[in-house]
Design a protein around this motif. Structure first.
Motif, short mmCIF file in Angstrom:
data_model
loop_
_atom_site.label_atom_id
_atom_site.label_comp_id
_atom_site.label_asym_id
_atom_site.label_seq_id
_atom_site.Cartn_x
_atom_site.Cartn_y
_atom_site.Cartn_z
N PHE A 3 0.83 -1.21 0.00
CA PHE A 3 0.00 0.00 0.00
C PHE A 3 0.86 1.26 0.00
CE2 PHE A 3 -2.76 -3.17 2.12
CZ PHE A 3 -3.69 -3.27 1.10
N GLU A 6 4.19 4.98 2.89
CA GLU A 6 3.68 5.89 3.92
C GLU A 6 2.77 5.18 4.92
OE1 GLU A 6 3.08 5.89 0.82
OE2 GLU A 6 0.97 6.13 0.38
N PHE A 7 2.48 3.90 4.66
CA PHE A 7 1.57 3.17 5.54
C PHE A 7 2.28 2.51 6.70
CE2 PHE A 7 -2.42 2.29 3.02
CZ PHE A 7 -3.05 3.27 3.76
N LEU A 10 0.61 -3.27 8.28
CA LEU A 10 -0.77 -3.68 8.45
C LEU A 10 -0.85 -5.10 8.99
CD1 LEU A 10 -3.77 -2.97 7.86
CD2 LEU A 10 -3.43 -4.06 5.65
N LEU B 148 -8.65 -0.73 2.35
CA LEU B 148 -7.31 -0.73 1.75
C LEU B 148 -7.26 -1.63 0.52
CD1 LEU B 148 -5.21 -0.87 5.05
CD2 LEU B 148 -5.34 1.04 3.43
N ARG B 152 -6.55 -0.57 -3.39
CA ARG B 152 -5.57 -1.28 -4.23
C ARG B 152 -6.19 -1.70 -5.56
NH1 ARG B 152 -3.66 -6.17 -5.69
NH2 ARG B 152 -5.47 -7.23 -4.80
N SER B 173 -5.10 1.10 11.68
CA SER B 173 -5.21 1.32 10.22
C SER B 173 -6.48 2.04 9.76
CB SER B 173 -5.11 0.01 9.43
OG SER B 173 -3.95 -0.70 9.78
N GLU B 176 -5.66 5.69 8.82
CA GLU B 176 -4.70 5.64 7.71
C GLU B 176 -5.39 5.22 6.41
OE1 GLU B 176 -4.37 4.25 10.67
OE2 GLU B 176 -2.39 4.65 11.52
N SER B 177 -6.32 4.27 6.50
CA SER B 177 -6.99 3.82 5.28
C SER B 177 -7.83 4.96 4.69
CB SER B 177 -7.87 2.60 5.57
OG SER B 177 -8.98 2.93 6.38
N GLU B 180 -5.61 7.41 2.89
CA GLU B 180 -5.26 6.87 1.58
C GLU B 180 -6.41 7.08 0.58
OE1 GLU B 180 -2.17 4.56 -0.50
OE2 GLU B 180 -2.34 6.09 1.05
N ARG B 183 -6.64 10.42 -1.05
CA ARG B 183 -5.65 10.72 -2.10
C ARG B 183 -6.15 10.33 -3.49
NH1 ARG B 183 -1.48 8.33 1.30
NH2 ARG B 183 -0.72 9.97 2.68
#
Lengths: 225, 225
Positions: A3, A6-7, A10, B148, B152, B173, B176-177, B180, B183
């Motif tokens: 991913f 920057e992650f 996990l 996540l 992907r 996570s 963080e997910s 992401e 973005r």
């Protein structure tokens, strides 16, 4: 799987994720006045909401945990206020002791009676539940009218729930209904304020049934020679 | 019914309760930067959580509302990450346009493949969903691993969701997910931070389908002579 750099690494195993989350919750919550028996419920509610304010707002009747565990082990039904709550509850842990989850809000006779009498379906569903399972575990995460009606039926001697998990979320009557619940001397788990909801009460039930399973296993271990 | 004099008058009609709640939310939220189209989603999420901090943390891709409405009107399926989300979604409003709610997490082949490959069921369920409905509305309130994996697959060109409602709750996570997701240049509704969950994403879907119904009705009125 990648991913990007920057992650944070996990952890993909759900048990590990839960373990790590519980550790983070305990560290971040810091000091509190919950008992050892109550804390797993607090922890699981914070886990389900990521809301420490909500976790800190929880209030337990002094017999709540013991009564709830005993009600599960006695196979009392869990009465969910809505289908979402029913969907979230870990049923196999209840079924081991003969319990099940019931939800009355969408029953045709409830819908019909609510329309005829100009009441919320939640009120009528609560009446039906108390008639069928006066000693059940009542789980209310949504309609304050359901909780208020349950309180009225308890006061009228028509229900004696094994446990009331009363955390309706909302702006109209939610906080007030919980305040009223806290005045009763019945086993309850509730919170102060407007927050609550389906995910929160589901977390409470699932924490409780885990404790019940552990209790049963410990008791069985002590009985064995 | 009489709940005692200490109670505020209780409005028992659900529509009135909702109306009054929405008024209170608008007054209490005060000034904000959400658009007129986005605001009903914000309002319904605050209504479902009683959490203004969560409401203020919402982030919309600029095409999110329009893309979401169009996806519903095109009958794209709504992919729910867990059964609780499926249970809470107002299905009749989707069905009007040929849509439905799907949830893959408990499918036997998903459980089997997750075990074999040592992945979370959420990851495997997301792969199956993207294979079957690459243009669906993806609704994730729980497992960050599902979000996540969806990110992907989008980056790999294997999914082009009509809308992503990505608000997994949690400590590992989750934030963080969502970072992401923000973005990506795909239609999304998400939030900043750890909060989220089934009730929150359900509120978003239900607000969106109400807007879709209103759009269809307005369009129909314009077409009529």
């Amino acid at each position: 799987m990648d991913f990007g750099t920057e992650f944070k690494p996990l952890t993909v195993q759900p048990q590990e994720i839960e373990q790590l989350s519980f550790q983070m919750i305990t560290e971040e919550l810091g000091s509190h006045d919950f008992s050892t028996e109550q804390y797993p419920v607090v922890q699981r509610i914070i886990h389900a909401s990521a809301d420490f304010e909500l976790g800190r707002s929880l209030v337990f009747h002094e017999q709540a945990m013991e009564a709830g565990i005993q009600a599960i082990l006695a196979g009392q039904p869990v009465i969910a206020d809505v289908r979402m709550v029913e969907a979230g509850i870990a049923k196999e842990r209840l079924q081991r002791y003969g319990g099940e989850v019931r939800v009355y809000i969408s029953d045709p006779d409830v819908i019909e009676a609510a329309r005829e009498q100009g009441l919320t379906r939640a009120i009528v569903a609560t009446r039906k539940a108390c008639a069928e399972a006066p000693g059940g575990i009542y789980v209310i995460g949504n309609a304050p009218t359901a909780l208020l009606e349950l309180i009225r039926l308890i006061q009228a001697g028509e229900a004696r729930p094994g446990l009331v998990i009363g955390m309706p979320v909302g702006f109209v009557s939610a906080a007030e209904s919980k305040e009223e619940l806290r005045r009763l001397d019945v086993p309850y788990i509730t919170n102060i304020g407007r927050k609550g909801g389906s995910t929160v009460v589901v977390a409470a039930v699932n924490a409780l049934s885990l404790l019940a399973v552990r209790r049963a296993e410990t008791d069985a271990a002590h009985v064995r020679p």
